[in-house]
Design a protein around this motif. Sequence first.
Motif, PDB file in Angstrom:
ATOM      1  N   VAL A  42      -0.082  10.638   0.172  1.00 17.84           N
ATOM      2  CA  VAL A  42       1.262  11.102  -0.180  1.00 17.84           C
ATOM      3  C   VAL A  42       1.734  12.014   0.939  1.00 17.84           C
ATOM      4  CG1 VAL A  42       2.687  12.364  -1.834  1.00 17.84           C
ATOM      5  CG2 VAL A  42       0.745  11.003  -2.652  1.00 17.84           C
ATOM      6  N   GLY A  43       2.875  11.695   1.533  1.00 20.72           N
ATOM      7  CA  GLY A  43       3.382  12.511   2.619  1.00 20.72           C
ATOM      8  C   GLY A  43       4.817  12.165   2.963  1.00 20.72           C
ATOM      9  N   LEU A  44       5.273  12.701   4.085  1.00 25.90           N
ATOM     10  CA  LEU A  44       6.649  12.484   4.533  1.00 25.90           C
ATOM     11  C   LEU A  44       6.648  11.772   5.879  1.00 25.90           C
ATOM     12  CD1 LEU A  44       8.053  16.058   3.735  1.00 25.90           C
ATOM     13  CD2 LEU A  44       8.214  14.007   2.307  1.00 25.90           C
ATOM     14  N   ASP A  45       7.513  10.775   6.021  1.00 25.63           N
ATOM     15  CA  ASP A  45       7.612  10.098   7.314  1.00 25.63           C
ATOM     16  C   ASP A  45       8.555  10.862   8.238  1.00 25.63           C
ATOM     17  OD1 ASP A  45      10.189   9.528   6.507  1.00 25.63           O
ATOM     18  OD2 ASP A  45       9.790   7.413   6.053  1.00 25.63           O
ATOM     19  N   ALA A  46       8.840  10.287   9.389  1.00 29.48           N
ATOM     20  CA  ALA A  46       9.661  10.982  10.396  1.00 29.48           C
ATOM     21  C   ALA A  46      11.060  11.288   9.897  1.00 29.48           C
ATOM     22  CB  ALA A  46       9.732  10.138  11.665  1.00 29.48           C
ATOM     23  N   SER A  47      11.563  10.478   8.959  1.00 30.29           N
ATOM     24  CA  SER A  47      12.917  10.708   8.435  1.00 30.29           C
ATOM     25  C   SER A  47      12.930  11.691   7.275  1.00 30.29           C
ATOM     26  CB  SER A  47      13.519   9.372   7.974  1.00 30.29           C
ATOM     27  OG  SER A  47      12.814   8.871   6.841  1.00 30.29           O
ATOM     28  N   GLY A  48      11.742  12.129   6.825  1.00 33.12           N
ATOM     29  CA  GLY A  48      11.667  13.051   5.702  1.00 33.12           C
ATOM     30  C   GLY A  48      11.544  12.365   4.360  1.00 33.12           C
ATOM     31  N   ALA A  49      11.459  11.045   4.359  1.00 32.04           N
ATOM     32  CA  ALA A  49      11.316  10.306   3.102  1.00 32.04           C
ATOM     33  C   ALA A  49       9.861  10.364   2.626  1.00 32.04           C
ATOM     34  CB  ALA A  49      11.738   8.855   3.288  1.00 32.04           C
ATOM     35  N   VAL A  50       9.691  10.402   1.301  1.00 37.38           N
ATOM     36  CA  VAL A  50       8.352  10.439   0.719  1.00 37.38           C
ATOM     37  C   VAL A  50       7.693   9.063   0.866  1.00 37.38           C
ATOM     38  CG1 VAL A  50       7.015  10.770  -1.388  1.00 37.38           C
ATOM     39  CG2 VAL A  50       8.988  12.237  -0.926  1.00 37.38           C
ATOM     40  N   VAL A  51       6.457   9.077   1.344  1.00 33.06           N
ATOM     41  CA  VAL A  51       5.687   7.844   1.511  1.00 33.06           C
ATOM     42  C   VAL A  51       4.440   7.934   0.634  1.00 33.06           C
ATOM     43  CG1 VAL A  51       4.403   6.385   3.108  1.00 33.06           C
ATOM     44  CG2 VAL A  51       6.500   7.536   3.867  1.00 33.06           C
ATOM     45  N   VAL A  52       4.200   6.907  -0.158  1.00 30.48           N
ATOM     46  CA  VAL A  52       3.004   6.842  -0.999  1.00 30.48           C
ATOM     47  C   VAL A  52       2.243   5.573  -0.622  1.00 30.48           C
ATOM     48  CG1 VAL A  52       2.097   6.707  -3.346  1.00 30.48           C
ATOM     49  CG2 VAL A  52       4.159   8.060  -2.877  1.00 30.48           C
ATOM     50  N   SER A  53       0.988   5.726  -0.240  1.00 27.76           N
ATOM     51  CA  SER A  53       0.192   4.568   0.177  1.00 27.76           C
ATOM     52  C   SER A  53      -1.278   4.806  -0.157  1.00 27.76           C
ATOM     53  CB  SER A  53       0.366   4.314   1.677  1.00 27.76           C
ATOM     54  OG  SER A  53      -0.193   5.383   2.428  1.00 27.76           O
ATOM     55  N   ARG A  54      -2.115   3.829   0.191  1.00 30.10           N
ATOM     56  CA  ARG A  54      -3.557   3.914  -0.023  1.00 30.10           C
ATOM     57  C   ARG A  54      -4.240   3.714   1.326  1.00 30.10           C
ATOM     58  NH1 ARG A  54      -4.465   3.329  -5.603  1.00 30.10           N
ATOM     59  NH2 ARG A  54      -6.603   2.539  -5.334  1.00 30.10           N
ATOM     60  N   PRO A  55      -4.283   4.754   2.161  1.00 30.91           N
ATOM     61  CA  PRO A  55      -4.733   4.612   3.554  1.00 30.91           C
ATOM     62  C   PRO A  55      -6.143   4.052   3.706  1.00 30.91           C
ATOM     63  CG  PRO A  55      -3.616   6.711   3.240  1.00 30.91           C
ATOM     64  CD  PRO A  55      -3.816   6.116   1.878  1.00 30.91           C
ATOM     65  N   LEU A  56      -7.075   4.500   2.867  1.00 34.17           N
ATOM     66  CA  LEU A  56      -8.450   4.056   3.031  1.00 34.17           C
ATOM     67  C   LEU A  56      -8.584   2.554   2.811  1.00 34.17           C
ATOM     68  CD1 LEU A  56     -11.335   4.979   3.613  1.00 34.17           C
ATOM     69  CD2 LEU A  56     -11.658   5.287   1.157  1.00 34.17           C
ATOM     70  N   GLU A  57      -7.932   2.050   1.790  1.00 31.13           N
ATOM     71  CA  GLU A  57      -8.033   0.625   1.482  1.00 31.13           C
ATOM     72  C   GLU A  57      -7.359  -0.245   2.539  1.00 31.13           C
ATOM     73  OE1 GLU A  57      -7.979  -0.339  -3.037  1.00 31.13           O
ATOM     74  OE2 GLU A  57      -6.739   1.452  -2.752  1.00 31.13           O
ATOM     75  N   ALA A  58      -6.479   0.354   3.334  1.00 28.82           N
ATOM     76  CA  ALA A  58      -5.790  -0.415   4.380  1.00 28.82           C
ATOM     77  C   ALA A  58      -6.647  -0.612   5.625  1.00 28.82           C
ATOM     78  CB  ALA A  58      -4.486   0.292   4.759  1.00 28.82           C
ATOM     79  N   GLN A  59      -7.788   0.064   5.694  1.00 30.11           N
ATOM     80  CA  GLN A  59      -8.641  -0.060   6.871  1.00 30.11           C
ATOM     81  C   GLN A  59      -9.375  -1.400   6.852  1.00 30.11           C
ATOM     82  OE1 GLN A  59      -8.194   2.397   9.113  1.00 30.11           O
ATOM     83  NE2 GLN A  59      -6.789   3.079   7.503  1.00 30.11           N
ATOM     84  N   PRO A  60      -9.486  -2.073   7.980  1.00 28.75           N
ATOM     85  CA  PRO A  60     -10.126  -3.400   8.022  1.00 28.75           C
ATOM     86  C   PRO A  60     -11.598  -3.372   7.628  1.00 28.75           C
ATOM     87  CG  PRO A  60      -9.713  -2.577  10.239  1.00 28.75           C
ATOM     88  CD  PRO A  60      -8.984  -1.663   9.310  1.00 28.75           C
ATOM     89  N   TRP A  61     -12.233  -2.222   7.750  1.00 29.71           N
ATOM     90  CA  TRP A  61     -13.659  -2.101   7.448  1.00 29.71           C
ATOM     91  C   TRP A  61     -13.914  -1.640   6.016  1.00 29.71           C
ATOM     92  CZ3 TRP A  61     -13.700   2.891   6.023  1.00 29.71           C
ATOM     93  CH2 TRP A  61     -12.834   3.766   6.665  1.00 29.71           C
ATOM     94  N   PHE A  62     -12.837  -1.449   5.220  1.00 27.78           N
ATOM     95  CA  PHE A  62     -13.007  -0.830   3.912  1.00 27.78           C
ATOM     96  C   PHE A  62     -13.914  -1.635   2.992  1.00 27.78           C
ATOM     97  CE2 PHE A  62     -11.653  -0.406  -0.555  1.00 27.78           C
ATOM     98  CZ  PHE A  62     -11.982   0.917  -0.753  1.00 27.78           C
TER      99      PHE A  62
END
Length: 426
Positions: A42-62
Amino acid sequence: MTQQNRTDPRAAKLARRDLVVDLARVWCILLVVVVHLLMIGVGLDASGAVVVSRPLEAQPWFAAATWFGQVMPLFFALGGFTAITAWKSLRKRGGDAWDFVRGRTLRLAAPALPLFVFFTLAIGGATLAGVDRELVDTVATGAGTPLWFLAAYLLAQSLTPVLAHLHERSRWLTLAGLALGAVAVDAARIVTGIDEIGLVNLVFVWAFVQQLGFWYADGWFRRRTAPQLVAIAAVAYLLVWLVVDAGWYSPDMLVNLNPPTVPLALLGIAQIALLTLVAQPLMALMRVRAMQAIVFTVGSRAMTIYLWHLPVIIAVAGLTLLIPSAAPEPASPAWWWSRPVVFVAVLAAVWAISLPLARFEQVSVAIPEGRRRPSAGAVVAAAAAAFVPAFLVLQFGLDLVLAFVGVVLFAAALALDRARAARTAA
């Protein structure tokens, strides 16, 4: 026992414990916290919009990493060790199966009750405040994800007296029977395409893995040589690879978690073998007083950490959005570098929560003088009441209704298991 152990209560207590098991249990709990921390972005992108994602699962080695990072099989095996050790001790003191099931139910239901009270108030308050319904459902479902453990663990632990008896009579036949049951359930699920059939493996898979803890307690794994332990782990992983390569299971061991599947049973074999392989250096590590302090401190709050860590992670993620520069975009370098700080913050918050909740985790199962244990029927009803809410969350996800149902049923379980007034003679 040495003269020093006879005169030092602390040394005598440590001599009766398997410190490697204590260390491994704490490692499993903390690794679960780390994994969930990296899965929630959960964080903010360059435009200040809220971004919700699952970073660990997006890794190719997960997916490959889950073959080693999915430690719930090891946790259940360690639970098997503590269960059979406690069961044998209880029997020596004159206790029976109903005493054991009552104790296990109390020690799971008591810490769960305040959590479900919190969920009821939080979800209910957010709903009354007009928070977006979809957002509330998403957050509630995510926060309730770990609650499957309550149902699976209580079920496996409650079966300990029966499975311990079967283990004493024929440990190989018992283990083989559980394995065949797990295979049969998975085969029926795969052939029919009905995922709900797999829920039967809450019994077979987790009881199988728990049974490995019985074997560990018997010393079977410790009697194997290092090459034998490596071979056991290698064969188990080879079998996992074969069933995954056949297309029967996902390569992601988190996907194979609920309903539980045969690969988890195989991971349990590999993990308990590898733990035994490194037991000596781990034991040396546990002779260090500082490490003992850390392990026993975290271990004394293990259930609270497990139950509350995900709501706290979600809350901390939300709070960072209110602090300038504290919520970098998920998966960015700044986000990854900030994880250790967030991990410490989460553990500190969970520890603060555990202080007023300690009495729930340390609930006494003793029967006071002049009181008696509830009837066998009440003990069974209490275990069922504690099982149902967690099972429903596993099936349907957490919402306001199930949170309230959990409050009612966990409170009922505690009431059913309370000590009764002794019967007076007519």
